[in-house]
Design a protein around this motif. Structure first.
Motif, PDB file in Angstrom:
ATOM      1  N   MET A  36       6.443  27.360  78.917  1.00  9.79           N
ATOM      2  CA  MET A  36       7.017  27.933  77.712  1.00  9.79           C
ATOM      3  C   MET A  36       6.257  29.195  77.336  1.00  9.79           C
ATOM      4  N   GLU A  37       6.993  30.188  76.863  1.00 12.01           N
ATOM      5  CA  GLU A  37       6.397  31.458  76.453  1.00 12.01           C
ATOM      6  C   GLU A  37       6.083  31.419  74.958  1.00 12.01           C
ATOM      7  N   LYS A  38       4.963  31.916  74.586  1.00 14.70           N
ATOM      8  CA  LYS A  38       4.588  31.891  73.174  1.00 14.70           C
ATOM      9  C   LYS A  38       4.739  33.268  72.535  1.00 14.70           C
ATOM     10  N   ASN A  40       7.182  34.743  71.119  1.00 13.94           N
ATOM     11  CA  ASN A  40       8.383  35.498  71.453  1.00 13.94           C
ATOM     12  C   ASN A  40       9.598  34.682  71.006  1.00 13.94           C
ATOM     13  N   LYS A  41      10.179  35.062  69.868  1.00 13.49           N
ATOM     14  CA  LYS A  41      11.320  34.327  69.330  1.00 13.49           C
ATOM     15  C   LYS A  41      12.525  34.393  70.251  1.00 13.49           C
ATOM     16  N   ALA A  42      12.634  35.463  71.042  1.00 11.93           N
ATOM     17  CA  ALA A  42      13.760  35.615  71.961  1.00 11.93           C
ATOM     18  C   ALA A  42      13.702  34.605  73.103  1.00 11.93           C
ATOM     19  N   ALA A  43      12.552  33.967  73.283  1.00 10.58           N
ATOM     20  CA  ALA A  43      12.388  33.002  74.376  1.00 10.58           C
ATOM     21  C   ALA A  43      12.755  31.587  73.944  1.00 10.58           C
ATOM     22  N   THR A  45      15.500  29.821  73.842  1.00 14.84           N
ATOM     23  CA  THR A  45      16.360  29.051  74.745  1.00 14.84           C
ATOM     24  C   THR A  45      15.628  28.667  76.010  1.00 14.84           C
ATOM     25  N   THR A  46      14.940  29.607  76.647  1.00 21.05           N
ATOM     26  CA  THR A  46      14.206  29.298  77.879  1.00 21.05           C
ATOM     27  C   THR A  46      13.043  28.341  77.606  1.00 21.05           C
ATOM     28  N   ASN A  47      12.481  28.393  76.406  1.00 20.16           N
ATOM     29  CA  ASN A  47      11.405  27.454  76.075  1.00 20.16           C
ATOM     30  C   ASN A  47      11.924  26.014  75.998  1.00 20.16           C
ATOM     31  N   TYR A  74       5.390  28.826  69.455  1.00 20.83           N
ATOM     32  CA  TYR A  74       6.332  28.479  70.506  1.00 20.83           C
ATOM     33  C   TYR A  74       7.688  28.234  69.851  1.00 20.83           C
ATOM     34  N   TYR A  75       8.636  29.133  70.060  1.00 28.63           N
ATOM     35  CA  TYR A  75       9.960  29.036  69.457  1.00 28.63           C
ATOM     36  C   TYR A  75      10.897  28.273  70.390  1.00 28.63           C
TER      37      TYR A  75
END
Length: 635
Positions: A36-38, A40-43, A45-47, A74-75
């Motif tokens: 998971m990418e931290k 970054n609100k745009a992430a 869905t991928t998170n 983490y969004y």
């Protein structure tokens, strides 16, 4: 050559253990940052997809796995399922360092226990050292009902069409410790727990629910809710819905929590609910759920100890829900009416009465009110050592005890001990303690002992008493309480005239004291009003309020003496034997004299000023009343 062979073998073993992706081992740690990418609100869905990959690894093992978040935010835009045998934790013991942020109007953390088609039994889950919250775009949020919780660990919900005789158990050993759970006024409840055999919520900050509660429980057997800070809650701070606790070790323990500003939003919705709208505005039912609340039925074996409950916006201010209702009703009458501020001050005259036109007269009835602790549909409860401060013109009660009858299961308050609590209020309070029906279990009824009451403002009911009984109660004890007040209060106990048969079978009342703040000579009568009758079971008028047996008296012991001396007034030969109890152990019996006096020799029992001493009462050797009357131990 030999060294090379050994090295080669070790290298091959490392490939087997660690190569080819994640293979969970006992107490393995999975670093969330790998999936998971931290920050970054745009992430988002991928998170959520990354979390699913983590679950593939965790679900393949019965061993414990730690899912370790790093420092940062983490969004995610979907529900995250939590598996069995998992520890979910932040980077450090500072919960603010790791944040899990949900950006969609869906359940936050949940499990497969609620999977209606194929529910799983979830066990051994620990969530700790992390911040969890909602951050949903208001445009998106506007199209959704508030029907999701930040943490929802429960089996498949059974609605009101399901018999209470069918509890479910879907989870075991569920622990939440040192988290920050913030609903951002978008979550319905913050933490919803259902069907848990054993669990706890400790040392956490729980805040900003929308319409419902901070912590909600249903069909939980053994739970510890301890040392949490709960604030700005739409309805109840901690609520026990149906079927919580039980016999033996099945106990709900609510200990050392601080609960502030509950009943902030739900009251408005309730006022305009379809079922309530069938009545006129004057006749609609009020919403007065508690900071700690048993909704019931079938809540049993509960400890409520050493909590702090603080509610209200100020002694001359209404609950915000009532101001919202007021503004809606004002605009119905006048479309150009100016809205009152949510911090609107109630204007009162020198006698505490509302000044005409300061608010609408139709809304002077506590449609939304503060109750500190409500015991509806609860039995075998200890409410001890709690501190309550209610500062509002919409205080309803310090304590309210009701019977609850749902789906064929009726639970009447019984074996209830309310002891050593500090109750404070300013503004207006309807009923300091309100009792609607009480029975007896284990020789205990409802006992109100050694509490302190401090009221600055109105006790705004007809009888103006500390304890009002509105339906039959078998046994009520009101002993050694202290009261201080600044306006009119008439007495300690009344049996209200409700137009139906209303009575207390046995009232034990003694040792209560206190004064009006501006008149130290003023004391409270034991029973009010003057028309209250001490009557035999057969009454000329079946609806006349009455008390069948009234016992009042005291007990006192002075350190250095060898006796406990006491007196039962109006005993009329009812109680014939008394027993002294020291630190919970029965020591000695004595006979009550015909005039109600008694003397128990306690020489050699080493009573000091810190010793817990109590007196219990018996009839002909058979214990009929087991609520402890505390002995006043003096220097």
């Amino acid at each position: 050559m030999k060294r090379k062979v050994v090295f080669f073998v070790v290298a091959i073993m490392c490939v087997i253990v660690f190569g080819g992706g994640i293979r969970t081992q006992a107490a393995e740690v999975i670093q969330v940052d790998r999936f998971m990418e931290k920050d970054n609100k745009a992430a988002a869905t991928t998170n959520a997809l990354g979390w699913a990959k983590i679950l593939e690894a965790v679900n393949s093992s019965e061993d414990s796995t730690t899912i370790q978040f790093g420092t940062g935010k983490y969004y995610v835009d979907n529900t995250l399922k939590v598996p069995s045998n998992a520890v979910i934790k932040g980077a450090t013991t500072n919960a603010k360092d790791s944040e899990l942020v949900f950006t969609a109007p869906k359940q936050g953390l949940t499990t497969e226990a609620a999977n209606a088609a194929n529910p799983k039994y979830i066990k051994n889950v620990l969530i700790r050292d992390i911040s969890i919250r909602y951050e949903i775009d208001q445009v998106i949020m506007s199209g959704h009902a508030y029907a999701f919780s930040l943490i929802n660990f429960a089996g498949d919900y059974k609605d009101d069409s399901t018999s209470l005789a069918e509890p479910y158990e879907r989870l075991d050993n569920i622990q939440i410790d040192n988290i920050i759970a913030d609903g951002n006024e978008q979550a319905n409840s913050i933490i919803y727990l259902g069907g848990i055999k054993n669990g706890s919520v400790k040392n956490s900050e729980i805040r900003n629910s929308n319409l419902q509660s901070g912590i909600a429980m249903e069909y939980c057997q053994t739970m510890v809710i301890e040392k949490n800070k709960i604030e700005n809650i739409g309805r109840a701070g901690i609520v026990m819905y149906r079927g919580n606790g039980g016999s033996g070790t099945k106990q709900i323990s609510i200990i050392g929590n601080e609960i502030k500003d509950w009943m902030q939003r739900y009251g408005t919705q309730h006022f305009y609910a379809p079922a309530n709208m069938e009545y006129s505005a004057d006749d609609r039912k009020s919403m007065v759920d508690g900071g700690i609340d048993s909704y019931g039925a079938a809540n049993n074996n509960i400890i409520i100890d050493s909590n702090r409950l603080i509610g209200g916006e100020g002694s001359n201010k209404y609950n915000p829900s009532n101001i919202k209702i007021n503004n809606i009703e004002r605009r119905k009458k006048d479309s150009l009416a100016t809205d009152l501020s949510l911090q609107h001050e109630v204007q009162t005259d020198k006698d505490g009465k509302i000044v005409a036109d300061s608010v609408d007269a139709t809304l002077q009835k506590n449609m939304t009110g503060y109750t500190a602790i409500r015991l509806s549909g609860a039995e075998n409860v200890r409410v001890t050592n709690n501190f309550v401060q209610l500062d509002s013109y919409d205080n309803f009660a310090f304590m309210a005890l009701y019977e609850r009858d749902r789906q064929g299961v009726k639970t009447t308050p019984k074996n209830i001990i309310i002891k050593n609590n500090d109750f404070n209020a300013s503004g207006r309070i309807r009923y300091p303690i309100r009792i609607l029906t009480g029975a007896v279990n284990k020789s205990r009824g409802i006992s109100i002992e050694n509490n302190r009451f401090d009221i600055d403002g109105l006790v705004d009911n007809y009888y103006k008493v500390m304890v009002e009984v509105r339906n039959p109660v078998e046994l009520l004890s009101v002993t050694d309480n202290q009261a201080s007040w600044d306006k009119q209060i008439n007495g300690w106990v009344t049996v209200a005239d409700t137009g139906a048969s209303n009575y207390i079978n046995n009232l034990l009342i003694w040792g209560n004291s206190g004064t009006k703040k501006t008149d130290v000579t003023r004391v409270l009568n034991n029973t009010m009003p003057s028309t209250l009758r001490i009557a035999p079971p057969e009454l000329p008028n079946s609806v006349t309020p009455f008390i069948e047996n009234l016992y009042s008296g005291y007990a006192d012991y002075k350190v250095g003496e060898t006796n406990i001396k006491g007196m039962l007034v109006n005993n009329q030969g009812r109680y014939q034997i008394v027993m002294v109890v020291i630190n919970g152990i029965g020591i000695k019996n004595a006979t009550v004299n015909p005039d109600g006096s008694f003397l128990i020799n306690v020489k050699a029992n080493n009573i000091t000023k810190d010793t817990q001493v109590a007196v219990r009462y018996r009839v002909n050797g058979n214990e009929t009343y087991d609520s402890e009357m505390q002995v006043k131990v003096t220097e």
